[in-house]
Write an enzyme that holds these catalytic residues in place. Structure first.
Site, mmCIF file in Angstrom:
data_model
loop_
_atom_site.group_PDB
_atom_site.id
_atom_site.type_symbol
_atom_site.label_atom_id
_atom_site.label_comp_id
_atom_site.label_asym_id
_atom_site.label_seq_id
_atom_site.Cartn_x
_atom_site.Cartn_y
_atom_site.Cartn_z
ATOM 1 C CB CYS A 332 -0.977 -0.047 1.165
ATOM 2 S SG CYS A 332 -2.154 -1.376 0.891
ATOM 3 C CD GLU A 333 5.418 3.157 0.781
ATOM 4 O OE1 GLU A 333 6.199 3.501 -0.115
ATOM 5 O OE2 GLU A 333 5.756 2.886 1.942
ATOM 6 C CE1 TYR A 360 24.173 -5.879 -1.415
ATOM 7 C CE2 TYR A 360 24.609 -5.851 -3.765
ATOM 8 C CZ TYR A 360 25.073 -5.838 -2.480
ATOM 9 O OH TYR A 360 26.414 -5.780 -2.233
#
Ligand SMILES: *Cc1c(COP(=O)(O)O)cnc(C)c1O
Length: 403
Positions: A332-333, A360
């Site tokens: 939620c972004e 990474y």
């Protein structure tokens, strides 16, 4: 040609272990290590895999089998390396900003110690005197690397002891008796230019006359690998040649020689890694088509954190027509893996493949939004092996103290 995994085996991995999923190719790690060995065969060199790129113990075991040492930035990474069977003599502890207590844990395990600030050097020297020789991390004041978050050798970086403070290093060594056995630089990540490494080496070599006990020059990691098909990585053969030349000149001038250490992370494991997600939904908005996948920056943060580009392909529909999509995660972004990316037509349940996901990737994953981390699978000789199970709700709640 570099080894790559086929779409068939990647789809088979998702069938067997579900999605999202990290898959690593054992052969590609071996090939990358072979490239290092071949590039630097003219010099007395040792490699220490910078394991923060990918710390699964099964991966560390491959590195150990290949003869690589391990570079660790935390005491837990040291413990993981030891768990993988790596001898302490092949482990370097290269942390930043840790206190004496964590250093003492590392010395108790007998690993090589890298110190990157004057205050700590003083404390360490007072504690051990000449009994535990150290490697010193210098800050060479060189701006290099893919972006500012991963540039570690510039004058405003928190890393290393400034080369302008060399007199203070010498003073502390004299006062406490601490022996400097190595000088170290790690200028940043994704450094393409061979000359940055050579410049770093020359800088170190100019300082060596201050340190009679010196046996090691550690040039860190940071080799670039291509993420886009038209990109080129660091030219390792050229670097190997130039390094050998630089050393030959130095030896002629001074009669001294040093062992060279490298700490490659990304170079060894980026390209061995494949991240697989499933298209959950397609959303046709007025100006864009979104593909919502069953993952997000909680599993692969590089696009959101570094603006990194990862090649994405629809391996379920490789001959479909081309369409332009925003590939978005479920966090939620503004959780976006790729903007305006051309892919073969995506249908619900298609499997999308991200390349260069070994370094990474899993390692920077989190449980943000209380979602579980993915599983990890190793492909060796065409066989799939689960090397980390998928998390479940039990993992999410584990550790919480609930009355
Ligand atoms: C991260 C790191 C590396 C490896 O960097 P890559 O860009 O992954 O090669 C090497 N040395 C140190 C000290 C590091 O912190």
């Amino acid at each position: 040609m570099d080894a790559v995994l086929s779409n068939e085996i990647l789809l088979q991995a998702v069938n067997e272990f579900g999605s999202p999923l990290y898959v690593y190719d054992d052969q590609r790690i071996r090939d990358q290590y072979g490239k290092l060995v071949s590039a630097f065969h003219r010099s007395d060199v040792r490699f220490f895999y910078a394991c923060k790129a990918l710390t699964n113990v099964n991966i560390l075991k491959i590195m150990h089998e290949l003869g690589s040492g391990i570079d660790c930035v935390s005491i837990n990474e040291v413990k993981l390396a030891i768990r993988a069977g790596v001898e302490p003599d092949k482990i370097i502890f290269t942390p930043n900003g840790v206190g004496l207590a964590e250093y003492l844990e590392a010395t108790a395990l007998n690993v090589h110690i890298n110190i990157d600030n004057l205050d700590l050097l003083q404390q360490f020297g007072r504690h051990f005197g000449s009994a535990y020789p150290v490697i010193i991390r210098l800050n060479p004041h060189i701006m290099a690397g893919g972006n500012i978050k991963i540039a570690t050798g510039h004058v405003d970086s928190k890393f290393g002891i400034s080369i302008d403070q060399i007199d203070q290093i010498i003073a502390i060594a004299k006062q406490t008796g601490v022996k400097v056995k190595g000088l170290h630089l790690h200028t940043g990540s994704e450094i393409k230019e061979v000359d940055v490494f050579i410049k770093g080496l020359e800088l170190i070599l100019e300082l060596t006359h201050h340190f009679p006990d010196l046996t090691v020059v550690d040039l860190g990691g940071g080799f670039k690998v291509p993420y886009k098909s038209e990109e080129k990585g660091t030219d390792m053969q050229l670097l190997g040649e130039k390094m050998a030349e630089t050393f030959a000149v130095f030896k002629q001038k001074t009669g001294r020689m040093f062992q060279v250490w490298f700490e490659p992370g990304k170079f060894l494991v980026s390209e061995c890694g494949y991240f697989l997600v499933k298209a959950n939904i397609l959303k046709q908005a007025p100006s864009r088509t979104f593909v919502g996948v069953d993952s997000g920056f909680n599993h692969l943060i590089r696009p959101m954190f570094y603006d990194a580009y990862h090649k994405i392909t629809n391996i379920s529909n490789p001959s479909g027509g081309l369409c332009t999509y925003n590939i978005v995660g479920n966090i939620c972004e503004t959780d976006t893996f790729a903007w305006d990316r051309e892919l073969n037509v995506v249908r619900a349940n298609d499997i999308l493949l991200f390349n260069n996901a070994g370094a990474y990737g899993f390692e920077m994953s989190s449980r943000f939004n209380s979602r579980c981390r993915p599983a990890e699978v190793l492909v060796k000789n065409g066989r799939l092996k689960l090397i980390r199970r998928r998390e479940t709700f039990d993992d999410v709640i584990a550790g919480q103290v609930i009355d």
